[in-house]
Scaffold this motif. Structure first.
Motif, PDB file in Angstrom:
ATOM      1  N   GLN A   1       0.827  -1.203   0.000  1.00 14.55           N
ATOM      2  CA  GLN A   1       0.000   0.000   0.000  1.00 14.55           C
ATOM      3  C   GLN A   1       0.870   1.266   0.000  1.00 14.55           C
ATOM      4  OE1 GLN A   1      -3.295   0.463   2.737  1.00 14.55           O
ATOM      5  NE2 GLN A   1      -3.638  -1.732   2.865  1.00 14.55           N
ATOM      6  N   SER A   2       1.927   1.259   0.823  1.00 18.94           N
ATOM      7  CA  SER A   2       2.831   2.421   0.874  1.00 18.94           C
ATOM      8  C   SER A   2       3.505   2.648  -0.468  1.00 18.94           C
ATOM      9  CB  SER A   2       3.912   2.219   1.949  1.00 18.94           C
ATOM     10  OG  SER A   2       3.363   2.379   3.218  1.00 18.94           O
ATOM     11  N   PHE A   3       3.959   1.546  -1.086  1.00 18.14           N
ATOM     12  CA  PHE A   3       4.640   1.642  -2.371  1.00 18.14           C
ATOM     13  C   PHE A   3       3.694   2.191  -3.452  1.00 18.14           C
ATOM     14  CE2 PHE A   3       5.915  -0.145  -6.469  1.00 18.14           C
ATOM     15  CZ  PHE A   3       7.232   0.289  -6.547  1.00 18.14           C
ATOM     16  N   VAL A   4       2.480   1.637  -3.488  1.00 10.20           N
ATOM     17  CA  VAL A   4       1.473   2.042  -4.480  1.00 10.20           C
ATOM     18  C   VAL A   4       1.078   3.518  -4.277  1.00 10.20           C
ATOM     19  CG1 VAL A   4      -0.947   1.656  -5.167  1.00 10.20           C
ATOM     20  CG2 VAL A   4       0.595  -0.298  -4.880  1.00 10.20           C
ATOM     21  N   PHE A   5       0.962   3.924  -3.030  1.00  7.61           N
ATOM     22  CA  PHE A   5       0.654   5.316  -2.674  1.00  7.61           C
ATOM     23  C   PHE A   5       1.743   6.244  -3.222  1.00  7.61           C
ATOM     24  CE2 PHE A   5       0.293   8.340   1.247  1.00  7.61           C
ATOM     25  CZ  PHE A   5      -0.532   9.207   0.547  1.00  7.61           C
ATOM     26  N   GLU A   6       2.999   5.878  -2.947  1.00  6.69           N
ATOM     27  CA  GLU A   6       4.128   6.701  -3.369  1.00  6.69           C
ATOM     28  C   GLU A   6       4.189   6.837  -4.896  1.00  6.69           C
ATOM     29  OE1 GLU A   6       7.822   5.459  -1.535  1.00  6.69           O
ATOM     30  OE2 GLU A   6       8.975   6.668  -2.964  1.00  6.69           O
ATOM     31  N   LYS A   7       4.000   5.716  -5.587  1.00  2.00           N
ATOM     32  CA  LYS A   7       4.063   5.744  -7.062  1.00  2.00           C
ATOM     33  C   LYS A   7       2.961   6.633  -7.645  1.00  2.00           C
ATOM     34  CE  LYS A   7       7.596   3.771  -7.334  1.00  2.00           C
ATOM     35  NZ  LYS A   7       8.707   4.619  -7.706  1.00  2.00           N
ATOM     36  N   GLN A   8       1.783   6.596  -7.023  1.00  2.00           N
ATOM     37  CA  GLN A   8       0.672   7.405  -7.539  1.00  2.00           C
ATOM     38  C   GLN A   8       0.847   8.889  -7.202  1.00  2.00           C
ATOM     39  OE1 GLN A   8      -3.295   4.981  -7.952  1.00  2.00           O
ATOM     40  NE2 GLN A   8      -2.436   4.486  -5.947  1.00  2.00           N
ATOM     41  N   ILE A   9       1.527   9.184  -6.099  1.00  2.00           N
ATOM     42  CA  ILE A   9       1.867  10.576  -5.794  1.00  2.00           C
ATOM     43  C   ILE A   9       2.818  11.108  -6.858  1.00  2.00           C
ATOM     44  CG2 ILE A   9       3.212  12.046  -4.232  1.00  2.00           C
ATOM     45  CD1 ILE A   9       1.966  10.561  -1.880  1.00  2.00           C
ATOM     46  N   GLU A  10       3.813  10.299  -7.202  1.00  2.00           N
ATOM     47  CA  GLU A  10       4.776  10.727  -8.230  1.00  2.00           C
ATOM     48  C   GLU A  10       4.061  10.986  -9.558  1.00  2.00           C
ATOM     49  OE1 GLU A  10       8.450   8.160  -6.262  1.00  2.00           O
ATOM     50  OE2 GLU A  10       7.688   7.583  -8.242  1.00  2.00           O
ATOM     51  N   LEU A  11       3.104  10.121  -9.883  1.00  2.00           N
ATOM     52  CA  LEU A  11       2.338  10.283 -11.119  1.00  2.00           C
ATOM     53  C   LEU A  11       1.519  11.581 -11.078  1.00  2.00           C
ATOM     54  CD1 LEU A  11       1.413   9.047 -13.857  1.00  2.00           C
ATOM     55  CD2 LEU A  11      -0.420   7.886 -12.593  1.00  2.00           C
ATOM     56  N   ALA A  12       0.908  11.855  -9.934  1.00  5.63           N
ATOM     57  CA  ALA A  12       0.093  13.071  -9.778  1.00  5.63           C
ATOM     58  C   ALA A  12       0.943  14.326  -9.989  1.00  5.63           C
ATOM     59  CB  ALA A  12      -0.558  13.096  -8.398  1.00  5.63           C
ATOM     60  N   VAL A  13       2.136  14.323  -9.409  1.00  8.19           N
ATOM     61  CA  VAL A  13       3.023  15.479  -9.547  1.00  8.19           C
ATOM     62  C   VAL A  13       3.425  15.647 -11.012  1.00  8.19           C
ATOM     63  CG1 VAL A  13       5.298  16.396  -8.938  1.00  8.19           C
ATOM     64  CG2 VAL A  13       3.853  15.364  -7.164  1.00  8.19           C
ATOM     65  N   GLN A  14       3.740  14.535 -11.633  1.00  9.94           N
ATOM     66  CA  GLN A  14       4.147  14.550 -13.045  1.00  9.94           C
ATOM     67  C   GLN A  14       3.020  15.089 -13.936  1.00  9.94           C
ATOM     68  OE1 GLN A  14       5.143  10.542 -14.357  1.00  9.94           O
ATOM     69  NE2 GLN A  14       4.843  11.197 -16.484  1.00  9.94           N
ATOM     70  N   LYS A  15       1.781  14.742 -13.609  1.00 10.50           N
ATOM     71  CA  LYS A  15       0.639  15.154 -14.441  1.00 10.50           C
ATOM     72  C   LYS A  15       0.007  16.460 -13.964  1.00 10.50           C
ATOM     73  CE  LYS A  15       0.670  11.541 -17.134  1.00 10.50           C
ATOM     74  NZ  LYS A  15       0.954  11.687 -18.578  1.00 10.50           N
ATOM     75  N   GLY A  16       0.508  17.015 -12.874  1.00 11.58           N
ATOM     76  CA  GLY A  16      -0.060  18.262 -12.355  1.00 11.58           C
ATOM     77  C   GLY A  16      -1.464  18.089 -11.793  1.00 11.58           C
ATOM     78  N   LEU A  17      -1.753  16.908 -11.233  1.00 16.84           N
ATOM     79  CA  LEU A  17      -3.082  16.636 -10.683  1.00 16.84           C
ATOM     80  C   LEU A  17      -3.046  16.598  -9.157  1.00 16.84           C
ATOM     81  CD1 LEU A  17      -4.215  13.742 -13.064  1.00 16.84           C
ATOM     82  CD2 LEU A  17      -5.174  16.062 -12.997  1.00 16.84           C
ATOM     83  N   ALA A  18      -4.184  16.925  -8.557  1.00 21.86           N
ATOM     84  CA  ALA A  18      -4.313  16.817  -7.103  1.00 21.86           C
ATOM     85  C   ALA A  18      -4.497  15.352  -6.721  1.00 21.86           C
ATOM     86  CB  ALA A  18      -5.528  17.615  -6.643  1.00 21.86           C
ATOM     87  N   VAL A  19      -4.138  15.012  -5.483  1.00 21.05           N
ATOM     88  CA  VAL A  19      -4.391  13.663  -4.979  1.00 21.05           C
ATOM     89  C   VAL A  19      -5.543  13.699  -3.975  1.00 21.05           C
ATOM     90  CG1 VAL A  19      -2.083  12.700  -5.337  1.00 21.05           C
ATOM     91  CG2 VAL A  19      -2.572  13.937  -3.219  1.00 21.05           C
ATOM     92  N   ILE A  20      -6.314  12.609  -3.953  1.00 19.63           N
ATOM     93  CA  ILE A  20      -7.370  12.430  -2.948  1.00 19.63           C
ATOM     94  C   ILE A  20      -6.866  11.337  -2.016  1.00 19.63           C
ATOM     95  CG2 ILE A  20      -9.766  11.743  -2.525  1.00 19.63           C
ATOM     96  CD1 ILE A  20     -10.320  12.597  -5.498  1.00 19.63           C
ATOM     97  N   ILE A  21      -6.529  11.730  -0.786  1.00 17.11           N
ATOM     98  CA  ILE A  21      -5.866  10.793   0.124  1.00 17.11           C
ATOM     99  C   ILE A  21      -6.854  10.156   1.103  1.00 17.11           C
ATOM    100  CG2 ILE A  21      -4.100  10.548   1.930  1.00 17.11           C
ATOM    101  CD1 ILE A  21      -2.560  12.812   0.539  1.00 17.11           C
ATOM    102  N   HIS A  22      -6.822   8.820   1.121  1.00 18.33           N
ATOM    103  CA  HIS A  22      -7.599   8.017   2.065  1.00 18.33           C
ATOM    104  C   HIS A  22      -6.609   7.515   3.113  1.00 18.33           C
ATOM    105  CE1 HIS A  22     -10.489   4.595   3.060  1.00 18.33           C
ATOM    106  NE2 HIS A  22      -9.351   4.174   3.580  1.00 18.33           N
ATOM    107  N   SER A  23      -6.826   7.907   4.364  1.00 19.73           N
ATOM    108  CA  SER A  23      -5.941   7.483   5.449  1.00 19.73           C
ATOM    109  C   SER A  23      -6.801   6.970   6.590  1.00 19.73           C
ATOM    110  CB  SER A  23      -5.103   8.685   5.919  1.00 19.73           C
ATOM    111  OG  SER A  23      -4.412   8.373   7.108  1.00 19.73           O
TER     112      SER A  23
END
Ligand code: NI
Length: 257
Positions: A110-132
């Motif tokens: 889950q941590s790894f998948v979270f991190e990879k999707q954050i990197e993708l969001a930054v690359q695409k200039g998109l906001a993230v919706i975080i479930h914690s």
């Protein structure tokens, strides 16, 4: 009339299959003129995208792999996010994050998948919706690694302490999603929200779940956003007009809608 944005609503959930048209009409009648559809996994992706296409200007889709869908096939699921991101106009990457409540079996993944999707969001200039959920420290760890990237997003269904809010708001350009929980009796969230800055708050229902009072226990829907706004105005000692205007502006900016 006050205009609202429901920043988190699973309108593609089977709970809405029978009367979606009426649900949307009631939302619009209450001033909920736009909503963000958070993604879960490949099982709901097509239905969500099609629903957004049927309601242009009202429903805006996201893409992402939800932490509770990080299971043995997580690599395949994650690669679908990367494969599909340019195939439609998406307004956020989410829900992403870490959930230690339902299962701890795939916490590292889950941590790894979270991190990879954050990197993708930054690359695409998109906001993230975080479930914690039951994973505050794990979420902090990932944000400490990625915070310097200039991330923007929302902590959806925020229910942490004031200290957690302060710590999180210093780690990026973050909003906090406030929903039906704020209307529950003796909700500690009400005390925290009283001290939060309205400029950092967006409204959400998270329907079909987390239904606000007095409908708690029944199916949630976007028209109930006004109940959440009313309660927030009461807690903050401001007008519902101010809550509507500020949270709408916040969500417009965050999701580029
Ligand atoms: Ni959700």
């Amino acid at each position: 009339m006050n205009q609202f944005i429901d920043s988190h609503i699973h309108l593609y959930d089977p709970e809405y299959d029978a009367d979606l048209g009426e649900v949307i009409s009631r939302a619009k009648a209450e001033g909920v003129s736009r909503c963000i559809l958070p993604a879960i996994d490949s099982g709901t992706h097509d239905k969500m995208v099609n629903l957004a296409k049927l309601h242009p200007g009202f429903a805006f889709p996201s893409i992402g792999l939800h932490p509770t869908s990080v299971k043995s096939d997580w690599e395949k699921e994650l690669s679908l996010v990367f494969d599909n991101i340019d195939k439609n106009k998406f307004h956020a990457i989410g829900e992403i994050g870490i959930d230690g409540y339902w299962s701890k079996e795939f916490l590292n993944e889950q941590s790894f998948v979270f991190e990879k999707q954050i990197e993708l969001a930054v690359q695409k200039g998109l906001a993230v919706i975080i479930h914690s959920r039951d994973a505050t420290e794990e979420v902090f760890k990932v944000l400490e690694k990625t915070g310097h990237l200039g991330l923007s997003g929302v902590f959806h269904a925020f229910s942490g302490s004031f200290e957690t809010y302060r710590r999180l708001s210093g780690m990026g350009n973050f909003m906090f999603g406030i929903g039906g929980v704020i209307t529950f009796k003796n909700a500690s969230l009400a005390k925290v929200a009283a001290k939060m800055d309205l400029k950092e708050i967006i409204l959400e229902t998270d329907g079909p779940w987390l239904t606000p009072a007095p409908f708690r226990g029944k199916r949630n829907e976007p028209s109930y956003i006004s109940l959440i706004a009313e309660k927030l105005a009461e807690i903050k000692g401001c007008s519902i007009e101010e809550v509507a205007a500020t949270t709408t502006k916040n969500a417009e900016k965050l999701f580029n809608i």
